[in-house]
Design an enzyme around this catalytic site. Structure first.
Site, short mmCIF file in Angstrom:
data_model
loop_
_atom_site.label_atom_id
_atom_site.label_comp_id
_atom_site.label_asym_id
_atom_site.label_seq_id
_atom_site.Cartn_x
_atom_site.Cartn_y
_atom_site.Cartn_z
N TYR A 57 -44.69 9.45 -49.53
CA TYR A 57 -44.05 8.19 -49.76
C TYR A 57 -44.99 7.54 -50.97
CZ TYR A 57 -41.57 8.76 -45.42
OH TYR A 57 -40.78 9.22 -44.39
N SER A 201 -34.26 6.68 -40.28
CA SER A 201 -32.88 5.74 -40.70
C SER A 201 -32.21 5.40 -39.16
CB SER A 201 -32.00 6.49 -41.41
OG SER A 201 -32.62 6.90 -42.69
N PRO A 202 -32.89 4.77 -38.22
CA PRO A 202 -32.23 4.47 -37.10
C PRO A 202 -31.31 3.23 -37.48
CG PRO A 202 -34.44 3.45 -37.03
CD PRO A 202 -34.39 4.31 -38.19
N ALA A 204 -29.33 3.33 -40.23
CA ALA A 204 -28.57 3.82 -41.33
C ALA A 204 -28.89 3.16 -42.51
CB ALA A 204 -27.04 3.89 -40.84
N GLY A 206 -30.01 0.23 -43.30
CA GLY A 206 -29.67 -1.10 -43.34
C GLY A 206 -28.34 -1.30 -43.09
N ALA A 207 -27.29 -0.02 -43.12
CA ALA A 207 -25.98 -0.23 -42.82
C ALA A 207 -25.45 -1.05 -41.75
CB ALA A 207 -25.14 1.20 -43.30
N LEU A 208 -26.42 -0.62 -40.61
CA LEU A 208 -25.93 -1.16 -39.42
C LEU A 208 -26.40 -2.42 -39.05
CD1 LEU A 208 -26.68 2.24 -37.46
CD2 LEU A 208 -24.37 1.22 -37.71
N THR A 209 -27.31 -3.25 -39.94
CA THR A 209 -27.69 -4.54 -39.52
C THR A 209 -26.63 -5.66 -39.94
OG1 THR A 209 -28.21 -5.25 -42.12
CG2 THR A 209 -29.92 -3.94 -40.37
N1 LIG Z 1 -38.82 12.31 -41.61
C1 LIG Z 1 -37.89 12.15 -42.43
O1 LIG Z 1 -37.78 13.06 -43.48
C2 LIG Z 1 -37.88 10.78 -42.83
C3 LIG Z 1 -36.66 10.41 -43.79
C4 LIG Z 1 -36.30 8.96 -43.94
C5 LIG Z 1 -37.07 8.01 -43.17
N2 LIG Z 1 -38.19 8.39 -42.25
C6 LIG Z 1 -39.04 7.39 -41.71
O2 LIG Z 1 -38.13 6.60 -40.90
C7 LIG Z 1 -38.20 5.27 -41.23
C8 LIG Z 1 -37.06 4.29 -41.29
O3 LIG Z 1 -36.01 5.06 -42.03
P1 LIG Z 1 -35.28 4.64 -43.17
O4 LIG Z 1 -36.27 3.72 -43.90
O5 LIG Z 1 -34.78 5.73 -43.78
O6 LIG Z 1 -33.92 3.63 -42.67
P2 LIG Z 1 -33.90 2.40 -41.78
O7 LIG Z 1 -34.98 2.00 -40.67
O8 LIG Z 1 -32.46 2.71 -40.93
O9 LIG Z 1 -33.47 1.20 -42.68
C9 LIG Z 1 -34.48 0.50 -43.14
C10 LIG Z 1 -34.00 -0.80 -44.24
O10 LIG Z 1 -33.00 -1.66 -43.67
C11 LIG Z 1 -33.22 -2.86 -43.84
N3 LIG Z 1 -33.45 -3.56 -42.88
C12 LIG Z 1 -34.68 -2.99 -41.89
N4 LIG Z 1 -34.60 -4.00 -40.71
C13 LIG Z 1 -33.68 -4.86 -41.04
C14 LIG Z 1 -33.31 -6.13 -40.37
N5 LIG Z 1 -33.87 -6.40 -39.09
N6 LIG Z 1 -32.24 -6.83 -40.87
C15 LIG Z 1 -31.71 -6.61 -42.09
N7 LIG Z 1 -32.10 -5.57 -42.99
C16 LIG Z 1 -32.92 -4.76 -42.30
C17 LIG Z 1 -34.46 -2.80 -44.92
O11 LIG Z 1 -33.88 -2.60 -46.16
P3 LIG Z 1 -32.94 -3.66 -47.11
O12 LIG Z 1 -33.51 -5.05 -46.87
O13 LIG Z 1 -33.42 -3.52 -48.67
O14 LIG Z 1 -31.58 -3.69 -46.90
C18 LIG Z 1 -35.01 -1.49 -44.81
O15 LIG Z 1 -35.79 -1.11 -45.86
C19 LIG Z 1 -38.95 5.27 -42.72
O16 LIG Z 1 -39.88 4.01 -43.07
C20 LIG Z 1 -39.82 6.33 -42.61
O17 LIG Z 1 -41.15 6.36 -41.97
C21 LIG Z 1 -38.34 9.65 -42.20
#
Ligand SMILES: NC(=O)c1ccc[n+]([C@@H]2O[C@H](COP(=O)([O-])OP(=O)(O)OC[C@H]3O[C@@H](n4cnc5c(N)ncnc54)[C@H](OP(=O)(O)O)[C@@H]3O)[C@@H](O)[C@H]2O)c1
Length: 315
Positions: A57, A201-202, A204, A206-209
């Site tokens: 990262y 990506s729980p 998705a 940000g798609a699910l917000t």
């Molecule tokens: N092991 C792996 O291969 C792998 C791959 C991916 C991720 N990860 C880990 O998983 C974590 C989470 O996954 P992810 O970052 O892919 O996706 P995510 O948690 O599904 O989505 C995060 C994004 O959603 C938006 N968001 C988050 N909380 C919100 C809220 N309360 N209201 C509105 N928007 C909100 C933000 O973006 P915006 O504000 O720009 O919309 C944020 O950057 C990462 O930080 C990382 O540590 C691991």
């Protein structure tokens, strides 16, 4: 905040963790250091004690920033930090060197959970070689627990069989209401083995917000630019579910994102690690803990989302 045992380890982690990929400075755009600090501070205040980062990262930037912030806030030894070593660094000597660098960036004496980010796909390093190095790190006190990420069950089992003394405690996999592929083979394996599923990506991405709609879908300049989920064709499908989450959330006074995370939490094996860019987001995400969707509402979401089809052939 409620807490869960991480696999069969001695670690108890907040059932809503914190993803720090957002601090990488590249994939998600810039999150300024002060904003990152306020975000982590808010997470700690609300009971989050589980932070996920990775060497890739921002080429160490996320580890470095997280390490610096936690040290400044005096929380380094009170939280569980999970980091990851990428699939390109799995030769014996690379594992040792990468670990030293991670420890330095995180300002820790030991990594609480050290995950292999993905299998050695290009370099063809035998998993037994990697696991030998991992086990030595545990014996030396530099790593407390070993985890995996993006490992299919057969490879995860091979990794486990390569370890002489230690148990793998988790596999970090993509899992959210729209992307549920892990349910078929991965989850049953993890259940049998007593490993946690750390859900990436729980939300998705940000798609699910609910803040992105088919009408206002931005042309993303970040990691989402090439994510099929945000292709208009797929996003319309996703939107159907967001509306259901919204409708159900209204009954509980919860947002669609909180409902989406709570839906995951129904399985005691699952620990979502939503990424947050600011204190407001972290506060909302933490609001997914401490309440439970009714059986009927959980089932409605499960049934509706089982008919979702994300098309990954887009060109
Ligand atoms: N092991 C792996 O291969 C792998 C791959 C991916 C991720 N990860 C880990 O998983 C974590 C989470 O996954 P992810 O970052 O892919 O996706 P995510 O948690 O599904 O989505 C995060 C994004 O959603 C938006 N968001 C988050 N909380 C919100 C809220 N309360 N209201 C509105 N928007 C909100 C933000 O973006 P915006 O504000 O720009 O919309 C944020 O950057 C990462 O930080 C990382 O540590 C691991």
């Amino acid at each position: 905040m409620r807490y869960r045992r991480l696999g069969r380890s001695g670690l108890r982690v907040s059932e809503v963790g914190f993803g720090a990929w957002q601090f990488s400075g590249d994939a998600w755009g810039e999150v300024r250091a002060e904003e990152a600090e306020r975000t982590v501070e808010k997470a700690l205040e609300l009971g989050v004690n589980f932070f996920d980062t990775a060497q890739v990262y921002g080429r160490g930037r996320s580890e470095e920033l997280l390490g610096e912030i936690l040290r400044k806030l005096g929380a380094t030894d009170e939280v569980v930090i999970a980091t990851k070593i990428p699939g390109e660094r799995l030769a014996y000597h690379d594992v040792k060197r990468a670990t030293e660098l991670s420890l330095r960036r995180l300002r820790k004496d030991a990594i609480d959970l050290y995950q292999i980010h993905w299998p050695s796909i290009w370099n063809h390093v035998p998993i037994s070689e990697t696991m030998k190095a991992m086990e030595e790190l545990v014996e030396a006190g530099l790593v407390r627990y070993i985890g995996l990420s993006n490992f299919p069950p057969c490879l995860a089992e091979q990794a486990q069989q390569s370890l002489k003394k230690h148990e793998i405690v988790s596999n970090q996999l993509r899992y959210n209401v729209l992307e549920r592929e892990v349910e078929k083979e991965y989850l049953p394996y993890l259940r049998e083995r007593g490993m946690s599923l750390i859900a990436w990506s729980p939300l998705a991405k940000g798609a699910l917000t609910g803040k992105y709609t088919p009408e206002n879908l931005p042309s993303f300049q970040d990691v989402r630019a090439n994510d099929p989920l945000f292709h208009p064709e797929n996003f319309r499908e996703a939107w159907r579910i967001v509306q259901l989450l919204k409708e159900i959330g209204e009954k509980y006074g919860k947002t669609p994102g909180q409902v989406a995370l709570n839906w995951l939490l129904r399985d005691p094996l699952v620990i979502p690690i939503p990424g947050a860019k600011n204190p407001r987001q972290v506060e909302e995400n933490v609001g997914a803990s401490g309440w439970t969707l009714s059986e009927e509402d959980w089932r409605r979401i499960t049934e509706a989302s089982s008919t979702i089809r994300i098309n990954r052939v887009l060109w």
